[in-house]
Design a protein around this motif. Structure first.
Motif, PDB file in Angstrom:
ATOM      1  N   ALA A  63     -11.169 -74.371  13.307  1.00  0.00           N
ATOM      2  CA  ALA A  63      -9.949 -74.406  14.118  1.00  0.00           C
ATOM      3  C   ALA A  63     -10.236 -74.941  15.504  1.00  0.00           C
ATOM      4  O   ALA A  63      -9.474 -75.742  16.063  1.00  0.00           O
ATOM      5  CB  ALA A  63      -9.328 -73.004  14.197  1.00  0.00           C
ATOM      6  N   THR A  64     -11.372 -74.518  16.070  1.00  0.00           N
ATOM      7  CA  THR A  64     -11.743 -74.980  17.406  1.00  0.00           C
ATOM      8  C   THR A  64     -12.040 -76.470  17.404  1.00  0.00           C
ATOM      9  O   THR A  64     -11.614 -77.205  18.307  1.00  0.00           O
ATOM     10  CB  THR A  64     -12.978 -74.203  17.899  1.00  0.00           C
ATOM     11  OG1 THR A  64     -12.680 -72.802  17.899  1.00  0.00           O
ATOM     12  CG2 THR A  64     -13.349 -74.643  19.308  1.00  0.00           C
ATOM     13  N   SER A  65     -12.761 -76.934  16.376  1.00  0.00           N
ATOM     14  CA  SER A  65     -13.098 -78.359  16.318  1.00  0.00           C
ATOM     15  C   SER A  65     -11.845 -79.197  16.089  1.00  0.00           C
ATOM     16  O   SER A  65     -11.729 -80.302  16.633  1.00  0.00           O
ATOM     17  CB  SER A  65     -14.115 -78.611  15.204  1.00  0.00           C
ATOM     18  OG  SER A  65     -13.584 -78.225  13.945  1.00  0.00           O
ATOM     19  N   TYR A  66     -10.887 -78.692  15.286  1.00  0.00           N
ATOM     20  CA  TYR A  66      -9.644 -79.434  15.051  1.00  0.00           C
ATOM     21  C   TYR A  66      -8.811 -79.491  16.327  1.00  0.00           C
ATOM     22  O   TYR A  66      -8.213 -80.533  16.640  1.00  0.00           O
ATOM     23  CB  TYR A  66      -8.837 -78.781  13.923  1.00  0.00           C
ATOM     24  CG  TYR A  66      -7.600 -79.564  13.568  1.00  0.00           C
ATOM     25  CD1 TYR A  66      -7.692 -80.758  12.861  1.00  0.00           C
ATOM     26  CD2 TYR A  66      -6.337 -79.129  13.968  1.00  0.00           C
ATOM     27  CE1 TYR A  66      -6.566 -81.492  12.543  1.00  0.00           C
ATOM     28  CE2 TYR A  66      -5.200 -79.857  13.661  1.00  0.00           C
ATOM     29  CZ  TYR A  66      -5.325 -81.044  12.941  1.00  0.00           C
ATOM     30  OH  TYR A  66      -4.203 -81.778  12.646  1.00  0.00           O
ATOM     31  N   GLU A  99      -6.909 -82.742  20.994  1.00  0.00           N
ATOM     32  CA  GLU A  99      -6.929 -83.043  22.424  1.00  0.00           C
ATOM     33  C   GLU A  99      -7.541 -84.415  22.680  1.00  0.00           C
ATOM     34  O   GLU A  99      -7.054 -85.175  23.528  1.00  0.00           O
ATOM     35  CB  GLU A  99      -7.699 -81.949  23.172  1.00  0.00           C
ATOM     36  CG  GLU A  99      -6.985 -80.595  23.169  1.00  0.00           C
ATOM     37  CD  GLU A  99      -7.800 -79.497  23.827  1.00  0.00           C
ATOM     38  OE1 GLU A  99      -8.948 -79.783  24.230  1.00  0.00           O
ATOM     39  OE2 GLU A  99      -7.297 -78.368  23.935  1.00  0.00           O
ATOM     40  N   ASP A 100      -8.587 -84.755  21.942  1.00  0.00           N
ATOM     41  CA  ASP A 100      -9.205 -86.072  22.094  1.00  0.00           C
ATOM     42  C   ASP A 100      -8.250 -87.179  21.661  1.00  0.00           C
ATOM     43  O   ASP A 100      -8.299 -88.297  22.192  1.00  0.00           O
ATOM     44  CB  ASP A 100     -10.496 -86.158  21.269  1.00  0.00           C
ATOM     45  CG  ASP A 100     -11.587 -85.227  21.804  1.00  0.00           C
ATOM     46  OD1 ASP A 100     -11.483 -84.808  22.978  1.00  0.00           O
ATOM     47  OD2 ASP A 100     -12.518 -84.920  21.043  1.00  0.00           O
ATOM     48  N   PHE A 101      -7.395 -86.852  20.686  1.00  0.00           N
ATOM     49  CA  PHE A 101      -6.465 -87.840  20.132  1.00  0.00           C
ATOM     50  C   PHE A 101      -5.458 -88.330  21.171  1.00  0.00           C
ATOM     51  O   PHE A 101      -4.951 -89.445  21.083  1.00  0.00           O
ATOM     52  CB  PHE A 101      -5.727 -87.205  18.937  1.00  0.00           C
ATOM     53  CG  PHE A 101      -4.958 -88.178  18.100  1.00  0.00           C
ATOM     54  CD1 PHE A 101      -5.575 -89.285  17.534  1.00  0.00           C
ATOM     55  CD2 PHE A 101      -3.604 -87.980  17.860  1.00  0.00           C
ATOM     56  CE1 PHE A 101      -4.861 -90.177  16.747  1.00  0.00           C
ATOM     57  CE2 PHE A 101      -2.882 -88.864  17.071  1.00  0.00           C
ATOM     58  CZ  PHE A 101      -3.522 -89.964  16.517  1.00  0.00           C
ATOM     59  N   VAL A 102      -5.166 -87.482  22.170  1.00  0.00           N
ATOM     60  CA  VAL A 102      -4.176 -87.860  23.196  1.00  0.00           C
ATOM     61  C   VAL A 102      -4.830 -88.024  24.573  1.00  0.00           C
ATOM     62  O   VAL A 102      -4.130 -88.077  25.579  1.00  0.00           O
ATOM     63  CB  VAL A 102      -3.039 -86.810  23.274  1.00  0.00           C
ATOM     64  CG1 VAL A 102      -2.228 -86.800  21.987  1.00  0.00           C
ATOM     65  CG2 VAL A 102      -3.589 -85.417  23.570  1.00  0.00           C
ATOM     66  N   ASP A 106      -3.110 -70.725  21.516  1.00  0.00           N
ATOM     67  CA  ASP A 106      -4.285 -71.604  21.589  1.00  0.00           C
ATOM     68  C   ASP A 106      -3.933 -73.015  21.125  1.00  0.00           C
ATOM     69  O   ASP A 106      -4.656 -73.655  20.363  1.00  0.00           O
ATOM     70  CB  ASP A 106      -5.427 -71.042  20.733  1.00  0.00           C
ATOM     71  CG  ASP A 106      -6.774 -71.661  21.118  1.00  0.00           C
ATOM     72  OD1 ASP A 106      -6.924 -72.069  22.284  1.00  0.00           O
ATOM     73  OD2 ASP A 106      -7.655 -71.764  20.240  1.00  0.00           O
ATOM     74  N   TYR A 107      -2.784 -73.499  21.596  1.00  0.00           N
ATOM     75  CA  TYR A 107      -2.239 -74.794  21.208  1.00  0.00           C
ATOM     76  C   TYR A 107      -2.997 -75.900  21.937  1.00  0.00           C
ATOM     77  O   TYR A 107      -3.382 -75.748  23.102  1.00  0.00           O
ATOM     78  CB  TYR A 107      -0.752 -74.843  21.592  1.00  0.00           C
ATOM     79  CG  TYR A 107       0.055 -75.922  20.924  1.00  0.00           C
ATOM     80  CD1 TYR A 107       0.355 -75.862  19.567  1.00  0.00           C
ATOM     81  CD2 TYR A 107       0.536 -76.998  21.661  1.00  0.00           C
ATOM     82  CE1 TYR A 107       1.113 -76.841  18.959  1.00  0.00           C
ATOM     83  CE2 TYR A 107       1.301 -77.987  21.063  1.00  0.00           C
ATOM     84  CZ  TYR A 107       1.577 -77.900  19.717  1.00  0.00           C
ATOM     85  OH  TYR A 107       2.335 -78.879  19.124  1.00  0.00           O
ATOM     86  N   ALA A 108      -3.226 -77.016  21.263  1.00  0.00           N
ATOM     87  CA  ALA A 108      -3.909 -78.142  21.899  1.00  0.00           C
ATOM     88  C   ALA A 108      -3.095 -78.648  23.083  1.00  0.00           C
ATOM     89  O   ALA A 108      -1.889 -78.819  22.994  1.00  0.00           O
ATOM     90  CB  ALA A 108      -4.112 -79.264  20.877  1.00  0.00           C
ATOM     91  N   GLU A 109      -3.776 -78.885  24.213  1.00  0.00           N
ATOM     92  CA  GLU A 109      -3.071 -79.357  25.407  1.00  0.00           C
ATOM     93  C   GLU A 109      -3.916 -80.387  26.142  1.00  0.00           C
ATOM     94  O   GLU A 109      -5.140 -80.393  26.058  1.00  0.00           O
ATOM     95  CB  GLU A 109      -2.731 -78.185  26.336  1.00  0.00           C
ATOM     96  CG  GLU A 109      -3.922 -77.349  26.745  1.00  0.00           C
ATOM     97  CD  GLU A 109      -3.529 -76.166  27.614  1.00  0.00           C
ATOM     98  OE1 GLU A 109      -2.548 -76.288  28.357  1.00  0.00           O
ATOM     99  OE2 GLU A 109      -4.226 -75.140  27.552  1.00  0.00           O
ATOM    100  N   MET A 130       1.407 -76.415  13.742  1.00  0.00           N
ATOM    101  CA  MET A 130       0.682 -75.207  13.325  1.00  0.00           C
ATOM    102  C   MET A 130       0.595 -75.080  11.811  1.00  0.00           C
ATOM    103  O   MET A 130      -0.204 -74.278  11.298  1.00  0.00           O
ATOM    104  CB  MET A 130       1.351 -73.968  13.921  1.00  0.00           C
ATOM    105  CG  MET A 130       1.132 -73.823  15.421  1.00  0.00           C
ATOM    106  SD  MET A 130       1.702 -72.237  16.086  1.00  0.00           S
ATOM    107  CE  MET A 130       3.476 -72.405  15.876  1.00  0.00           C
ATOM    108  N   THR A 131       1.379 -75.847  11.086  1.00  0.00           N
ATOM    109  CA  THR A 131       1.400 -75.729   9.620  1.00  0.00           C
ATOM    110  C   THR A 131       0.881 -76.970   8.910  1.00  0.00           C
ATOM    111  O   THR A 131       0.542 -76.900   7.719  1.00  0.00           O
ATOM    112  CB  THR A 131       2.828 -75.438   9.131  1.00  0.00           C
ATOM    113  OG1 THR A 131       3.715 -76.459   9.619  1.00  0.00           O
ATOM    114  CG2 THR A 131       3.312 -74.086   9.614  1.00  0.00           C
ATOM    115  N   VAL A 132       0.829 -78.099   9.611  1.00  0.00           N
ATOM    116  CA  VAL A 132       0.411 -79.356   8.985  1.00  0.00           C
ATOM    117  C   VAL A 132      -0.729 -79.978   9.795  1.00  0.00           C
ATOM    118  O   VAL A 132      -0.614 -80.112  11.020  1.00  0.00           O
ATOM    119  CB  VAL A 132       1.590 -80.360   8.920  1.00  0.00           C
ATOM    120  CG1 VAL A 132       1.126 -81.693   8.335  1.00  0.00           C
ATOM    121  CG2 VAL A 132       2.736 -79.791   8.111  1.00  0.00           C
TER     122      VAL A 132
END
Length: 498
Positions: free
Chosen positions: A5-8, A13-16, A233-236, A459-461
């Motif tokens: 989960a942490t790596s995803y 975050e890296d994606f944006v 803990d949403y990606a930001e 959170m689901t996909v």
């Protein structure tokens, strides 16, 4: 599982992050798809009365043109937006060539209930301010593209050059943030125009109280978003606004500062001039002090430095809001320069000329600000909300309003030629897409719902792992559900004020 989960989250975050954007010309081509779709909608409505009455087929075509068309432009046709424009423009030319068939106009109008008849008789005179179709279209299409982009950006089918840049450059989503503020500024001119028409000026303290009533819900939303993002803990993307700051805080703090700026107008002649002064002053401070280095490189050691992007860019967004407010001061009134011999057609021509001049001025200023040969050669930065960014946002939105106004003028002259409020309201309804009107009516509520749906999807996909087919399926389903809710709220005559 926790490590995965942490790596995803880090992948998200890296994606944006660390993006450099794309060219302004490509952004213009992509957004032109919505304009061409509006032309097809206008041809269908004005020549064939296709959307009157509004049936399920009407909704599907409206949905495809004004929602799914822009969605295709930012995904499958992102590399060939002009091709998509052509595919939409060809049927528009074909339908325009057909003989007109205004079926809706020939049908007997339903008899209004007695209460509505009495209301129409008592309010038959035209008001000083009018709800104009092109403005509804502009705000509705902006909200549609905003709601689409906030979810699409999480899929690989959405090009990275359209996502927000790290520091320097231009992108579709960077433009969307500023456009949202510019649009809010236009609407904020309405109460000022009403006060001016009634010959009254509220004192500063009263204006501040009034502004806080608008700020408080937005600030609450900002706190809710902060808590939810941290709690889930949403990606930001921290460098976007900071550790705790978000766009709702920027929107929430604008009204009281705008109220203060109204007092400055006793010295400075217009909101546009004040916007330019603020933009230049902000840019001068960035260039002559250590502020720019502080925003871009300083360590995050305290509350201020943790949120330096959101706090320090606020002046730029205030300038954008004031620029929008100046546009609203002459777009919202029914008559720009009422004279004894003026008629509706000349008033509309005057409006188009004024908007063209405004657009041209912003474009020329942007050219000089960013040109190395004739100007200082500044780069655009949404992160700093610097002067070139302010000018770019103002120029683009002014051009959009000008184009939408021209389309309305060409296809729906009945609106600006109306002589009473009942006729005007009927003409407004005929000249406005139901979908875009619904998005405009409950814009902020739909934006919140779109954020919630975006969070639910993320959170689901695993959005980074799905292919183009599944990604487009999710995006089309999301857009359809959101649009159906918007149209249902409009059909039930519900306006959710936040």
């Amino acid at each position: 599982m926790a490590a995965d989960a942490t790596s995803y989250k880090q992948l998200k975050e890296d994606f944006v992050s660390n993006l450099s954007g794309g060219s302004i010309s490509e952004i213009n081509y992509v957004t032109a798809v919505g304009t061409v779709a509006l032309i097809l909608w206008s041809v269908l409505q004005s020549r064939q009365s296709f959307f009157k009455p509004y049936k399920p087929l009407s909704f599907l075509v409206d949905l495809f043109l004004n929602v799914l068309g822009p969605l295709l432009a930012i995904t499958l046709y992102s590399n060939t937006p002009l091709l998509l424009c052509g595919l939409v423009l060809v049927p528009a030319i074909f339908v325009y060539a057909l003989p007109p068939n205004p079926v809706g106009a020939k049908k007997k109008k339903p008899k209004l209930p007695p209460a509505a008849q009495a209301q129409n008789k008592s309010s038959s005179a035209l008001s000083i301010l009018s709800t104009k179709p092109f403005l509804t279209t502009y705000r509705g299409s902006l909200m549609v593209l905003t709601c689409l982009a906030i979810l699409a950006v999480d899929f690989r089918i959405f090009p990275r050059r359209f996502a927000k840049v790290e520091t320097w450059g231009t992108s579709l989503m960077d433009l969307g943030v500023g456009s949202f503020v510019f649009s809010a500024g236009i609407v904020a001119a309405r109460p000022l125009l009403k006060d001016r028409a009634e010959g009254r000026t509220a004192p500063l303290f009263q204006r501040l109280l009034y502004s806080m009533r608008h700020s408080f819900p937005l600030l609450i939303l900002g706190v809710v978003r902060l808590i939810s993002v941290k709690g889930l803990d949403y990606a930001e993307h921290v460098t976007e606004y900071g550790v705790h700051w978000n766009f709702f805080f920027t929107l929430g703090f604008l009204p009281p500062f705008v109220a203060i700026c109204q007092s400055i107008l006793e010295v400075i002649p217009s909101y546009a001039f004040l916007a330019v002064v603020l933009g230049i002053a902000h840019q001068a401070i960035l260039e002559t002090t250590s502020l720019k280095a502080f925003i871009l490189t300083a360590p995050r050691t305290d509350l201020f430095s943790m949120n330096r992007e959101g706090i320090c860019s606020f002046v730029g967004y205030l300038a954008i809001f004031l620029a929008g407010q100046d546009m609203g001061m002459f777009v919202l009134p029914r008559n720009i320069k009422p004279t004894q011999n003026s008629n509706n057609a000349s008033q509309r021509t005057t409006l188009l000329i004024r908007m063209s001049a405004w657009t041209g001025a912003c474009t020329v200023l942007y050219f000089f600000a960013t040109n190395f040969k004739f100007g200082p050669g500044l780069d655009v930065s949404r992160r700093l909300a610097n002067f070139p960014y302010v000018l770019w946002v103002a120029a683009f939105n002014s051009a959009q309003l000008l184009i939408f106004c021209f389309v309305e003028t060409r296809f729906f002259p009945a609106f600006y030629n109306s002589t009473d409020s009942k006729t005007e309201q009927e003409a407004y309804s005929a000249a406005t897409s139901t979908v875009l009107r619904a998005y405009n009516r409950n814009g902020l509520a739909l934006f919140l719902l779109a954020n919630l749906m975006t969070g639910l999807v993320n959170m689901t996909v695993p959005t980074l792992d799905v292919g183009p087919v599944v990604g487009m399926g999710i995006l089309v389903g999301y857009a359809t559900i959101l649009t159906a809710i918007a149209v249902a709220l409009d059909a039930w005559n519900l306006s959710i004020k936040l």
